[in-house]
Design a protein around this motif. Structure first.
Motif, PDB file in Angstrom:
ATOM      1  N   ILE A   4      -7.117   9.841  14.815  1.00 57.88           N
ATOM      2  CA  ILE A   4      -6.827   9.114  13.438  1.00 57.88           C
ATOM      3  C   ILE A   4      -5.458   8.847  13.548  1.00 57.88           C
ATOM      4  O   ILE A   4      -5.014   7.759  13.292  1.00 57.88           O
ATOM      5  CB  ILE A   4      -7.096   9.925  12.214  1.00 57.88           C
ATOM      6  CG1 ILE A   4      -8.446  10.017  12.216  1.00 57.88           C
ATOM      7  CG2 ILE A   4      -6.371   9.199  11.114  1.00 57.88           C
ATOM      8  CD1 ILE A   4      -9.374  10.542  11.017  1.00 57.88           C
ATOM      9  N   LYS A   6      -3.453   8.520  16.220  1.00 58.29           N
ATOM     10  CA  LYS A   6      -3.401   7.459  17.328  1.00 58.29           C
ATOM     11  C   LYS A   6      -3.663   6.174  16.691  1.00 58.29           C
ATOM     12  O   LYS A   6      -2.987   5.096  17.066  1.00 58.29           O
ATOM     13  CB  LYS A   6      -4.173   7.719  18.491  1.00 58.29           C
ATOM     14  CG  LYS A   6      -3.294   8.488  19.649  1.00 58.29           C
ATOM     15  CD  LYS A   6      -4.325   9.199  20.689  1.00 58.29           C
ATOM     16  CE  LYS A   6      -4.893   8.175  21.503  1.00 58.29           C
ATOM     17  NZ  LYS A   6      -6.184   8.875  22.432  1.00 58.29           N
ATOM     18  N   LYS A   7      -4.939   5.910  16.138  1.00 56.86           N
ATOM     19  CA  LYS A   7      -5.274   4.824  15.346  1.00 56.86           C
ATOM     20  C   LYS A   7      -4.126   4.232  14.410  1.00 56.86           C
ATOM     21  O   LYS A   7      -3.840   3.168  14.463  1.00 56.86           O
ATOM     22  CB  LYS A   7      -6.790   5.086  14.832  1.00 56.86           C
ATOM     23  CG  LYS A   7      -7.085   3.656  14.176  1.00 56.86           C
ATOM     24  CD  LYS A   7      -7.986   4.035  12.825  1.00 56.86           C
ATOM     25  CE  LYS A   7      -7.082   3.243  11.732  1.00 56.86           C
ATOM     26  NZ  LYS A   7      -7.164   3.735  10.444  1.00 56.86           N
ATOM     27  N   ARG A  10      -1.231   2.855  15.969  1.00 59.45           N
ATOM     28  CA  ARG A  10      -1.608   1.635  16.710  1.00 59.45           C
ATOM     29  C   ARG A  10      -1.654   0.417  15.713  1.00 59.45           C
ATOM     30  O   ARG A  10      -1.084  -0.610  15.882  1.00 59.45           O
ATOM     31  CB  ARG A  10      -2.897   1.628  17.630  1.00 59.45           C
ATOM     32  CG  ARG A  10      -2.904   0.609  18.794  1.00 59.45           C
ATOM     33  CD  ARG A  10      -4.225   0.609  19.296  1.00 59.45           C
ATOM     34  NE  ARG A  10      -4.461   1.862  19.986  1.00 59.45           N
ATOM     35  CZ  ARG A  10      -5.748   2.598  19.827  1.00 59.45           C
ATOM     36  NH1 ARG A  10      -6.652   2.097  18.914  1.00 59.45           N
ATOM     37  NH2 ARG A  10      -5.941   3.498  20.565  1.00 59.45           N
ATOM     38  N   ILE A  14      -0.081  -3.438  15.452  1.00 57.04           N
ATOM     39  CA  ILE A  14      -0.889  -4.503  15.767  1.00 57.04           C
ATOM     40  C   ILE A  14      -0.778  -5.171  14.477  1.00 57.04           C
ATOM     41  O   ILE A  14      -1.255  -6.523  14.203  1.00 57.04           O
ATOM     42  CB  ILE A  14      -2.151  -4.205  16.195  1.00 57.04           C
ATOM     43  CG1 ILE A  14      -3.037  -2.983  15.286  1.00 57.04           C
ATOM     44  CG2 ILE A  14      -2.297  -3.824  17.673  1.00 57.04           C
ATOM     45  CD1 ILE A  14      -4.371  -2.975  15.854  1.00 57.04           C
ATOM     46  N   ASN A  15      -0.368  -4.598  13.485  1.00 59.91           N
ATOM     47  CA  ASN A  15      -0.030  -5.516  11.987  1.00 59.91           C
ATOM     48  C   ASN A  15       1.293  -5.533  11.913  1.00 59.91           C
ATOM     49  O   ASN A  15       2.192  -5.220  12.361  1.00 59.91           O
ATOM     50  CB  ASN A  15      -0.227  -4.444  10.900  1.00 59.91           C
ATOM     51  CG  ASN A  15      -2.046  -4.515  10.382  1.00 59.91           C
ATOM     52  OD1 ASN A  15      -2.588  -5.599  10.316  1.00 59.91           O
ATOM     53  ND2 ASN A  15      -2.755  -3.360  10.809  1.00 59.91           N
ATOM     54  N   GLU A  71      -8.509   1.384   3.810  1.00 60.03           N
ATOM     55  CA  GLU A  71      -9.638   1.886   4.381  1.00 60.03           C
ATOM     56  C   GLU A  71     -10.909   1.655   3.415  1.00 60.03           C
ATOM     57  O   GLU A  71     -12.079   1.818   3.908  1.00 60.03           O
ATOM     58  CB  GLU A  71      -9.547   3.369   4.946  1.00 60.03           C
ATOM     59  CG  GLU A  71      -8.542   3.430   5.818  1.00 60.03           C
ATOM     60  CD  GLU A  71      -9.076   3.717   7.214  1.00 60.03           C
ATOM     61  OE1 GLU A  71     -10.105   3.684   7.334  1.00 60.03           O
ATOM     62  OE2 GLU A  71      -8.303   4.099   8.078  1.00 60.03           O
ATOM     63  N   MET A  74     -12.274  -1.961   3.120  1.00 62.52           N
ATOM     64  CA  MET A  74     -12.704  -2.423   4.059  1.00 62.52           C
ATOM     65  C   MET A  74     -13.971  -1.391   4.457  1.00 62.52           C
ATOM     66  O   MET A  74     -14.695  -1.787   5.521  1.00 62.52           O
ATOM     67  CB  MET A  74     -11.763  -2.476   5.412  1.00 62.52           C
ATOM     68  CG  MET A  74     -10.480  -3.002   5.356  1.00 62.52           C
ATOM     69  SD  MET A  74     -10.628  -4.767   5.018  1.00 62.52           S
ATOM     70  CE  MET A  74     -11.620  -5.309   6.516  1.00 62.52           C
TER      71      MET A  74
ATOM     72  N   ASP B  88      -8.409  -5.889  12.596  1.00 64.34           N
ATOM     73  CA  ASP B  88      -7.311  -6.126  13.479  1.00 64.34           C
ATOM     74  C   ASP B  88      -7.325  -5.365  14.979  1.00 64.34           C
ATOM     75  O   ASP B  88      -6.394  -5.367  15.807  1.00 64.34           O
ATOM     76  CB  ASP B  88      -6.107  -5.320  12.862  1.00 64.34           C
ATOM     77  CG  ASP B  88      -5.412  -6.222  11.670  1.00 64.34           C
ATOM     78  OD1 ASP B  88      -5.640  -7.286  11.525  1.00 64.34           O
ATOM     79  OD2 ASP B  88      -5.142  -5.615  10.955  1.00 64.34           O
ATOM     80  N   MET B  89      -8.405  -4.690  15.208  1.00 63.44           N
ATOM     81  CA  MET B  89      -8.572  -4.007  16.535  1.00 63.44           C
ATOM     82  C   MET B  89      -9.682  -4.992  17.434  1.00 63.44           C
ATOM     83  O   MET B  89     -10.311  -5.709  17.124  1.00 63.44           O
ATOM     84  CB  MET B  89      -9.282  -2.802  16.363  1.00 63.44           C
ATOM     85  CG  MET B  89      -8.543  -1.664  15.862  1.00 63.44           C
ATOM     86  SD  MET B  89      -9.415  -0.097  16.128  1.00 63.44           S
ATOM     87  CE  MET B  89      -8.444   1.084  15.416  1.00 63.44           C
ATOM     88  N   PHE B  97     -11.570   4.179  19.766  1.00 59.57           N
ATOM     89  CA  PHE B  97     -11.383   4.859  18.714  1.00 59.57           C
ATOM     90  C   PHE B  97     -12.371   5.691  18.334  1.00 59.57           C
ATOM     91  O   PHE B  97     -12.288   6.820  18.187  1.00 59.57           O
ATOM     92  CB  PHE B  97     -10.768   3.986  17.624  1.00 59.57           C
ATOM     93  CG  PHE B  97     -10.609   4.570  16.403  1.00 59.57           C
ATOM     94  CD1 PHE B  97      -9.972   5.627  15.913  1.00 59.57           C
ATOM     95  CD2 PHE B  97     -11.251   4.046  15.059  1.00 59.57           C
ATOM     96  CE1 PHE B  97      -9.659   6.228  14.722  1.00 59.57           C
ATOM     97  CE2 PHE B  97     -11.448   4.801  13.677  1.00 59.57           C
ATOM     98  CZ  PHE B  97     -10.518   5.910  13.827  1.00 59.57           C
TER      99      PHE B  97
END
Lengths: 256, 382
Positions: A4, A6-7, A10, A14-15, A71, A74, B88-89, B97
């Protein structure tokens, strides 16, 4: 938890969020640093770090607003909560990701202090005086740590607020409100002077309590370069309390 | 493999799931059916540890979901109703992941590559999930559930948004998975259940109203005594002949007419297969039979009858539909529904009050993926 973390890291990059945060933070830090030291011909970094705390009130919510709110919106939290990861691991992963980004930004903003050292070296060569000139490294370390701890508290609060709502914007606004309130308390406490009898809060006991719980007033020792263990413990406890509450929110939602 | 006993879930005063008990054996594919709001998703969410139960226990592979959630969750791959995707991935990042999140120990590249092959998302690996079509998103969601090759796989409406070809592929995939994995499938599409599942559990208003092997239901569907026969010949004489023929207990003319042919609805006596005899009799009379259609109940009819019977509100459209098919069938549906409900109720009564101390030795400890390859067991796919 590592997955989590790491995600999250990331996803900051990426945002646009991560870049916006870094950009705003570093720009403001550079401006403030120039203004409080170079511009005012001072080697004292205390007001730079102090003003950074004020700035953090506005920009840390940028970092924390999406942690849980997004989270939830979504429905991706369903994946996290049905994966073999404990809720504590999930909360900690997100908290540390935000903290690392903030810590990195704060560390990067210390680049602004390099000119002070250069100028200090020059001044020392010129003056040959017995009074040490130039910035004081221990003070800077103390102030840096103090701000880092306060940032951790702010992030924990932001994460907690984000877990309460599924709207990022309201998460950010509420977080700013809570953080600002903490500061306002501190300001109210110090308004007026004892001698003139114009204290806004006259009751000593009330002032003492506010002073005790205030996150900012505990920063005073760091400001002078002391490592105030009781304050560190206090900040850690606050972080713990808010992260614990976040975990409880998730537990409670499961049981609802 | 999965054991649910006396499961209850209340949302405030609303009881979403009311004392459900059932078991799913290893390698079984169970279809979970029910109208909207019946408690399907709630049950699945409890099964996967997303929600907690108000009462009752859920055991997955011998591990209680509430006592030892991490180990229970390790055994489950779950595709929720709305696939939990990070827009976004890229697909690749997302699957990696999922792999990290589940703490997989299998060979990463090989395992993920196989999953991509199985659900056919190899060609979109580098694309952002937000740019994918609904069908691809759904497949990425399925892929996510398969990561780590969990012994129990739970799909909440897996074929929504897929085109017919993909639906068939996914069904094949589910059937393949069913050989090594335990699969629970929730769906509205009844044909899907019939095509894929070994067993059907119908739930309505938080209670299980039917729990039958698909085989039995299919047999009931096929085992009919009613036919629509289209016979070319003088209407009155044909009808008289049909009514007088031994083995036929009921005959009538339906309105539909095709040239000089009329359609007759006949019902044979119990245990008599009237079809051959009818054919030869008509041949003798030189009244050609130009069509015959068995009036079996569709699985939809049974579903509606069961749900109806158990107190659900029948939608007006459904009522109209089953009426218009033909009046006599309603009785058969009722009969069928009665049988199924009675049987289920009997079984529910016999269900053990509290789980007898399950054999110790936790399942997850013995569990080693029999094969970490989907391809190995998917040899005859398509």
């Amino acid at each position: 938890m590592l997955a989590i973390y790491k995600k999250e890291m990331r996803s900051y990059f990426i945002n646009p969020v991560g870049y916006v945060f870094l950009g705003v933070f570093l720009t403001i830090a550079a401006g403030l640093c120039t203004y409080t030291t170079l511009q005012s011909r001072s080697y004292d970094t205390a007001s730079f770090f102090y003003l950074m705390i004020l700035v953090m009130i506005i920009i840390i919510p940028l970092l924390t607003m999406r942690t849980f709110a997004e989270e939830r919106k979504m429905r991706t939290e369903q994946m996290l909560l049905t994966a073999p990861v404990s809720i504590t691991g999930m909360v900690l992963g997100k908290f540390f990701a935000a903290l690392s980004l903030f810590g990195g930004a704060l560390l990067a903003s210390c680049v602004n202090l390099i000119p002070l050292y250069i100028m200090g070296a020059r001044d020392r060569a010129l003056e040959e005086s017995s009074i040490p000139v130039g910035p004081s490294t221990p003070e800077i370390i103390g102030q840096f740590l103090g701000v880092l701890f306060i940032g951790a508290v702010f992030i924990a609060i932001g994460v907690f607020v984000s877990a309460l709502t599924e709207n990022q914007l309201s998460a950010a606004v509420i977080t700013i409100g809570v953080l600002a309130l903490m500061l306002v308390l501190n300001v109210l406490n110090s308004i007026g002077s004892e001698e003139a009898g114009t204290r806004l809060i006259n009751n000593y006991a009330v002032r003492y309590v506010i002073d005790w719980i205030s996150v900012v007033s505990r920063y005073d020792y760091f400001r002078a370069g002391y490592l105030d263990w009781s304050a560190m413990l206090y900040y850690c406890s606050l972080v713990f309390v808010f992260l614990f509450l976040t975990v409880r929110i998730y537990e409670r939602r499961r049981w609802a | 493999m999965i054991k649910i006993s006396h499961l209850v879930k209340n949302y405030g005063s609303f009881c979403a799931v009311d004392d459900i008990s059932f078991e799913v054996a290893k390698g079984e594919i169970v279809g979970f059916l029910g109208p909207n709001g019946a408690g399907k998703s709630t049950t699945m969410n409890m099964l996967t540890g997303y929600l907690s139960s108000t009462a009752g226990s859920i055991k997955v592979g011998g591990v209680d979901v509430l006592d030892d959630p991490l180990n229970a969750k390790r055994l489950i791959g779950y595709l929720p109703e709305q696939p939990p995707l990070y827009p976004d991935m890229t697909v690749e990042e997302y699957l990696n992941f999922a792999y990290d999140l589940k703490g997989c120990k299998l060979d990463r590249a090989k395992h993920l590559g196989e999953i991509c092959d199985v659900v056919k998302i190899g060609d979109v690996q580098k694309r952002l999930i937000k740019n994918l079509s609904k069908g691809y998103k759904q497949r990425v969601g399925i892929a996510q559930a398969l990561v780590g090759n969990p012994p129990v796989i739970i799909f909440d409406e897996p074929t929504i948004g897929l085109d017919p070809k993909q639906i068939i592929e996914i069904r094949n995939l589910i059937r393949t998975l069913g050989r090594e994995h335990t699969v629970i499938l929730s769906t509205h599409i009844l044909g899907e259940v019939q095509a894929v599942c070994d067993r059907i559990v119908i739930i309505n208003k938080g209670k299980i109203v039917a729990d039958e092997l698909t085989e039995n239901i299919s047999r009931a569907v096929e085992n009919t005594r009613r036919f629509n026969v289209k016979i070319s010949g003088p209407q009155r004489e044909v009808l008289a002949m049909l009514r007088n023929m031994s083995g036929i207990c009921y005959a009538e003319v339906l309105a539909a007419r095709d040239g000089d042919a009329y359609t007759y609805m006949i019902e044979s006596d119990v245990g008599v297969d009237i079809r051959k005899k009818l054919f030869f009799t008509l041949a003798e009379k030189k009244w050609p039979m130009i069509g015959m259609e068995a009036l079996g109940m569709s699985i939809e009819d049974i579903f509606i009858a069961v749900v109806d019977k158990s107190g659900g509100e029948r939608q007006p459209a459904e009522r109209k539909k089953s009426r218009s098919i033909e009046a006599g069938r309603a009785a058969a549906e009722k009969e069928m529904a009665d049988q199924i409900i009675e049987k289920t109720a009997r079984e529910a009564e016999n269900a053990p009050a509290e789980e007898e101390s399950a054999p110790e030795g936790k399942y997850y400890e013995d569990y080693t993926p029999a094969s970490d390859s989907f391809r190995a067991d998917g040899g005859d796919k398509e």
